[in-house]
Design a protein around this motif. Structure first.
Motif, PDB file in Angstrom:
ATOM      1  N   PHE A  95       0.857  -1.187   0.000  1.00 45.01           N
ATOM      2  CA  PHE A  95       0.000   0.000   0.000  1.00 45.01           C
ATOM      3  C   PHE A  95       0.894   1.238   0.000  1.00 45.01           C
ATOM      4  CE2 PHE A  95      -2.651  -3.341   1.618  1.00 45.01           C
ATOM      5  CZ  PHE A  95      -3.950  -3.020   1.250  1.00 45.01           C
ATOM      6  N   VAL A  96       0.671   2.128  -0.968  1.00 42.48           N
ATOM      7  CA  VAL A  96       1.571   3.258  -1.181  1.00 42.48           C
ATOM      8  C   VAL A  96       0.787   4.573  -1.185  1.00 42.48           C
ATOM      9  CG1 VAL A  96       3.399   4.167  -2.648  1.00 42.48           C
ATOM     10  CG2 VAL A  96       2.867   1.725  -2.713  1.00 42.48           C
ATOM     11  N   PRO A  97       1.178   5.562  -0.358  1.00 41.13           N
ATOM     12  CA  PRO A  97       0.508   6.864  -0.426  1.00 41.13           C
ATOM     13  C   PRO A  97       0.592   7.463  -1.825  1.00 41.13           C
ATOM     14  CG  PRO A  97       1.878   6.723   1.540  1.00 41.13           C
ATOM     15  CD  PRO A  97       2.212   5.521   0.690  1.00 41.13           C
ATOM     16  N   LEU A  98      -0.478   8.132  -2.239  1.00 44.82           N
ATOM     17  CA  LEU A  98      -0.545   8.678  -3.599  1.00 44.82           C
ATOM     18  C   LEU A  98      -0.845  10.166  -3.557  1.00 44.82           C
ATOM     19  CD1 LEU A  98      -0.594   8.364  -6.658  1.00 44.82           C
ATOM     20  CD2 LEU A  98      -3.003   7.668  -6.477  1.00 44.82           C
ATOM     21  N   ALA A 103      -0.580   3.727 -14.780  1.00 43.23           N
ATOM     22  CA  ALA A 103      -1.334   2.721 -15.534  1.00 43.23           C
ATOM     23  C   ALA A 103      -0.535   1.438 -15.713  1.00 43.23           C
ATOM     24  CB  ALA A 103      -1.741   3.284 -16.899  1.00 43.23           C
ATOM     25  N   ASP A 104       0.787   1.556 -15.711  1.00 48.31           N
ATOM     26  CA  ASP A 104       1.656   0.394 -15.925  1.00 48.31           C
ATOM     27  C   ASP A 104       2.277  -0.148 -14.642  1.00 48.31           C
ATOM     28  OD1 ASP A 104       1.286   0.530 -18.722  1.00 48.31           O
ATOM     29  OD2 ASP A 104       2.850   2.072 -18.870  1.00 48.31           O
ATOM     30  N   THR A 105       2.088   0.538 -13.516  1.00 47.57           N
ATOM     31  CA  THR A 105       2.804   0.151 -12.307  1.00 47.57           C
ATOM     32  C   THR A 105       1.910  -0.121 -11.097  1.00 47.57           C
ATOM     33  OG1 THR A 105       3.125   2.500 -11.774  1.00 47.57           O
ATOM     34  CG2 THR A 105       4.911   1.398 -12.961  1.00 47.57           C
ATOM     35  N   VAL A 106       0.651   0.263 -11.167  1.00 45.92           N
ATOM     36  CA  VAL A 106      -0.256   0.155 -10.028  1.00 45.92           C
ATOM     37  C   VAL A 106      -1.474  -0.677 -10.417  1.00 45.92           C
ATOM     38  CG1 VAL A 106      -1.846   1.503  -8.582  1.00 45.92           C
ATOM     39  CG2 VAL A 106       0.502   2.284  -8.918  1.00 45.92           C
ATOM     40  N   ASP A 107      -1.920  -1.545  -9.505  1.00 43.03           N
ATOM     41  CA  ASP A 107      -3.085  -2.377  -9.774  1.00 43.03           C
ATOM     42  C   ASP A 107      -4.398  -1.665  -9.486  1.00 43.03           C
ATOM     43  OD1 ASP A 107      -1.976  -5.109 -10.497  1.00 43.03           O
ATOM     44  OD2 ASP A 107      -0.915  -4.704  -8.633  1.00 43.03           O
ATOM     45  N   GLU A 108      -4.401  -0.849  -8.448  1.00 47.01           N
ATOM     46  CA  GLU A 108      -5.624  -0.117  -8.120  1.00 47.01           C
ATOM     47  C   GLU A 108      -5.287   1.123  -7.310  1.00 47.01           C
ATOM     48  OE1 GLU A 108      -8.184  -1.449  -4.720  1.00 47.01           O
ATOM     49  OE2 GLU A 108      -7.080  -3.339  -4.944  1.00 47.01           O
ATOM     50  N   VAL A 109      -6.230   2.053  -7.311  1.00 44.22           N
ATOM     51  CA  VAL A 109      -6.140   3.236  -6.455  1.00 44.22           C
ATOM     52  C   VAL A 109      -7.374   3.247  -5.558  1.00 44.22           C
ATOM     53  CG1 VAL A 109      -6.081   5.752  -6.351  1.00 44.22           C
ATOM     54  CG2 VAL A 109      -4.852   4.552  -8.175  1.00 44.22           C
ATOM     55  N   MET A 110      -7.150   3.362  -4.266  1.00 42.06           N
ATOM     56  CA  MET A 110      -8.245   3.417  -3.318  1.00 42.06           C
ATOM     57  C   MET A 110      -8.236   4.764  -2.597  1.00 42.06           C
ATOM     58  SD  MET A 110      -6.954   1.078  -0.072  1.00 42.06           S
ATOM     59  CE  MET A 110      -8.275   1.682   0.989  1.00 42.06           C
ATOM     60  N   LEU A 111      -9.368   5.111  -2.002  1.00 43.43           N
ATOM     61  CA  LEU A 111      -9.506   6.358  -1.265  1.00 43.43           C
ATOM     62  C   LEU A 111      -9.723   6.073   0.209  1.00 43.43           C
ATOM     63  CD1 LEU A 111     -11.901   8.257  -3.720  1.00 43.43           C
ATOM     64  CD2 LEU A 111      -9.426   8.567  -3.487  1.00 43.43           C
ATOM     65  N   VAL A 112      -9.131   6.908   1.054  1.00 46.82           N
ATOM     66  CA  VAL A 112      -9.352   6.802   2.498  1.00 46.82           C
ATOM     67  C   VAL A 112      -9.840   8.151   3.020  1.00 46.82           C
ATOM     68  CG1 VAL A 112      -7.717   4.942   2.929  1.00 46.82           C
ATOM     69  CG2 VAL A 112      -6.914   7.316   2.960  1.00 46.82           C
ATOM     70  N   ASP A 113     -10.660   8.092   4.052  1.00 51.60           N
ATOM     71  CA  ASP A 113     -11.145   9.302   4.696  1.00 51.60           C
ATOM     72  C   ASP A 113     -10.087   9.856   5.648  1.00 51.60           C
ATOM     73  OD1 ASP A 113     -13.760   9.233   3.524  1.00 51.60           O
ATOM     74  OD2 ASP A 113     -14.296   7.652   4.960  1.00 51.60           O
ATOM     75  N   ALA A 141      10.445  -7.108  -9.982  1.00 47.64           N
ATOM     76  CA  ALA A 141      10.980  -8.118  -9.066  1.00 47.64           C
ATOM     77  C   ALA A 141       9.944  -9.120  -8.594  1.00 47.64           C
ATOM     78  CB  ALA A 141      11.620  -7.422  -7.856  1.00 47.64           C
ATOM     79  N   PHE A 142       8.728  -8.670  -8.319  1.00 50.17           N
ATOM     80  CA  PHE A 142       7.656  -9.529  -7.806  1.00 50.17           C
ATOM     81  C   PHE A 142       6.339  -9.118  -8.458  1.00 50.17           C
ATOM     82  CE2 PHE A 142      10.867  -9.669  -4.457  1.00 50.17           C
ATOM     83  CZ  PHE A 142      10.961 -11.032  -4.219  1.00 50.17           C
ATOM     84  N   PRO A 143       6.159  -9.453  -9.721  1.00 52.75           N
ATOM     85  CA  PRO A 143       4.990  -8.951 -10.466  1.00 52.75           C
ATOM     86  C   PRO A 143       3.646  -9.424  -9.927  1.00 52.75           C
ATOM     87  CG  PRO A 143       6.195 -10.597 -11.740  1.00 52.75           C
ATOM     88  CD  PRO A 143       7.060 -10.252 -10.571  1.00 52.75           C
ATOM     89  N   LYS A 144       3.627 -10.454  -9.103  1.00 51.51           N
ATOM     90  CA  LYS A 144       2.356 -10.921  -8.557  1.00 51.51           C
ATOM     91  C   LYS A 144       1.911 -10.117  -7.333  1.00 51.51           C
ATOM     92  CE  LYS A 144       2.719 -15.680 -10.274  1.00 51.51           C
ATOM     93  NZ  LYS A 144       2.730 -17.130  -9.898  1.00 51.51           N
ATOM     94  N   THR A 145       2.812  -9.318  -6.773  1.00 43.94           N
ATOM     95  CA  THR A 145       2.443  -8.471  -5.639  1.00 43.94           C
ATOM     96  C   THR A 145       1.446  -7.412  -6.088  1.00 43.94           C
ATOM     97  OG1 THR A 145       4.591  -8.776  -4.575  1.00 43.94           O
ATOM     98  CG2 THR A 145       3.294  -6.858  -3.894  1.00 43.94           C
ATOM     99  N   ARG A 146       0.356  -7.279  -5.361  1.00 45.03           N
ATOM    100  CA  ARG A 146      -0.660  -6.282  -5.712  1.00 45.03           C
ATOM    101  C   ARG A 146      -0.207  -4.914  -5.194  1.00 45.03           C
ATOM    102  NH1 ARG A 146      -5.253  -6.507  -8.076  1.00 45.03           N
ATOM    103  NH2 ARG A 146      -6.905  -4.962  -7.745  1.00 45.03           N
ATOM    104  N   VAL A 147      -0.098  -3.958  -6.079  1.00 47.92           N
ATOM    105  CA  VAL A 147       0.326  -2.606  -5.727  1.00 47.92           C
ATOM    106  C   VAL A 147      -0.918  -1.723  -5.641  1.00 47.92           C
ATOM    107  CG1 VAL A 147       1.749  -0.621  -6.348  1.00 47.92           C
ATOM    108  CG2 VAL A 147       2.547  -2.952  -6.866  1.00 47.92           C
ATOM    109  N   ILE A 148      -1.185  -1.213  -4.439  1.00 51.42           N
ATOM    110  CA  ILE A 148      -2.392  -0.431  -4.186  1.00 51.42           C
ATOM    111  C   ILE A 148      -1.975   0.972  -3.760  1.00 51.42           C
ATOM    112  CG2 ILE A 148      -4.509  -0.253  -2.815  1.00 51.42           C
ATOM    113  CD1 ILE A 148      -4.305  -3.313  -2.397  1.00 51.42           C
ATOM    114  N   ALA A 149      -2.315   1.952  -4.573  1.00 51.95           N
ATOM    115  CA  ALA A 149      -2.021   3.343  -4.247  1.00 51.95           C
ATOM    116  C   ALA A 149      -3.185   3.911  -3.438  1.00 51.95           C
ATOM    117  CB  ALA A 149      -1.805   4.158  -5.513  1.00 51.95           C
ATOM    118  N   VAL A 150      -2.862   4.745  -2.455  1.00 52.82           N
ATOM    119  CA  VAL A 150      -3.871   5.230  -1.507  1.00 52.82           C
ATOM    120  C   VAL A 150      -3.898   6.754  -1.530  1.00 52.82           C
ATOM    121  CG1 VAL A 150      -4.694   5.142   0.862  1.00 52.82           C
ATOM    122  CG2 VAL A 150      -3.353   3.221  -0.051  1.00 52.82           C
TER     123      VAL A 150
END
Length: 319
Positions: free
Chosen positions: A172-175, A244-254, A191-200
């Motif tokens: 999980f990465v701050p965005l 678009a090429d490096t992150v699987d999803e972007v989520m929002l937090v309150d 290095a680990f393409p199966k790791t899910r990268v989630i930007a927050v």
């Protein structure tokens, strides 16, 4: 979307050998209290109390910004990082910040040798003023989120993380402007393409989330969040393309999720973290049910809090 060269894993490795060592090999914390194994890179224990020294250090060392004086815009931490790296290379730095910018960060930027100009009501207004100033004076404008070197420098954190923790189920990465997420995602794709990268991102500053979904920059009229370091309303086109090429999803937090994460960081790790620096942890905590029993990671990205931010959640004894 962008003609700029994207971040590369090879250059992330080059950056590991060029950045001031004082910003490298940050502590790796670990927690098992959320029903999963959480690995947390602590980027708060360095001279500027944030991860920004990685990207700005590689930007200067790589020569991407040439040799002359530099102009940038910053909510505070990026300006500190650029001032730290550039002044040590004998280069002048002018940082534009909004009139409402964090006074702790303004003082720190000036203390590191930057000429700080306060202009505009928010970060993006300050950036427009900085760009115009650079163009008018024939100076190099440094835009966080539009530089491959800055993203690659941030990506060194991911290289250290995988060296220490190995394969992960998610990170999980701050965005904010997108350099951190693009650099971290670039390394994991390699290095680990199966790791899910989630930007927050912060729900009150959703422009990068909207842009990621639309696959094109989508500005918003305002950015209202306590997390000043990721309060962006005008997306950087290059970063939108890279995500678009490096992150699987972007989520929002309150903001309430961010405050909960700040409290958790203090209780679990005895770390004081600024709101933007806790955004990734907020995403991890919010989504912990989705990754129960798995191995996930995030990072504490900054610790430059104002007194008002401290009062949000800290007891008087530790303010």
């Amino acid at each position: 979307m962008t003609q700029q060269v994207p971040p590369s894993a090879a250059r992330i490795l080059d950056a590991c050998n060029a950045i001031d060592p004082i910003f490298l090999n940050s502590p790796l914390l670990e927690s098992h209290s959320l029903g999963l194994t959480a690995f947390v890179k602590d980027e708060t224990d360095n001279p500027i109390r944030s991860f920004k020294g990685r990207g700005t250090g590689w930007y200067i060392a790589s020569g991407e910004g040439g040799r002359g004086s530099l102009v940038t815009a910053s909510a505070g931490n990026f300006g500190q990082g650029l001032a730290y790296a550039a002044t040590r290379a004998g280069r002048a730095v002018t940082v534009f910040a909004s009139v409402s910018a964090n006074p702790v960060k303004i003082a720190a930027m000036r203390g590191l040798g930057a000429d700080v100009v306060l202009e505009g009501e928010d970060f993006d207004a300050a950036k427009a003023a900085a760009r115009a100033y650079a163009e008018g004076h024939g100076l190099t404008f440094v835009e966080d989120g539009a530089s491959a070197a800055i993203a690659e420098g941030a990506g060194t954190m991911a290289a250290e993380l995988t060296d220490a923790a190995g394969d992960l189920d998610a990170v999980f990465v701050p965005l904010g402007n997108g350099a951190l997420a693009a650099g971290i995602g670039c390394w994991f794709r390699h290095a680990f393409p199966k790791t899910r990268v989630i930007a927050v991102a912060a729900r009150g500053a959703p422009c990068m989330a909207l842009s990621f979904a639309a696959k094109a920059p989508v500005p918003t009229p305002e950015a209202l969040t306590i997390a000043d370091g990721i309060a962006v309303r005008d997306p950087v086109p290059a970063a939108v393309g890279w995500l678009a090429d490096t992150v699987d999803e972007v989520m929002l937090v309150d903001d309430t999720d961010i405050i909960e994460a700040m409290r958790f960081a203090h209780a679990a790790f005895h770390r004081l973290v600024e709101p933007a620096g806790a955004a990734g942890l907020a995403g991890l905590i919010t989504r912990r049910g989705d990754f129960r029993g798995q191995r996930v990671a995030t990072m504490l990205c900054g610790a430059n809090l104002t007194e008002d931010q401290r009062r949000l959640w800290l007891p008087a004894s530790v303010r």
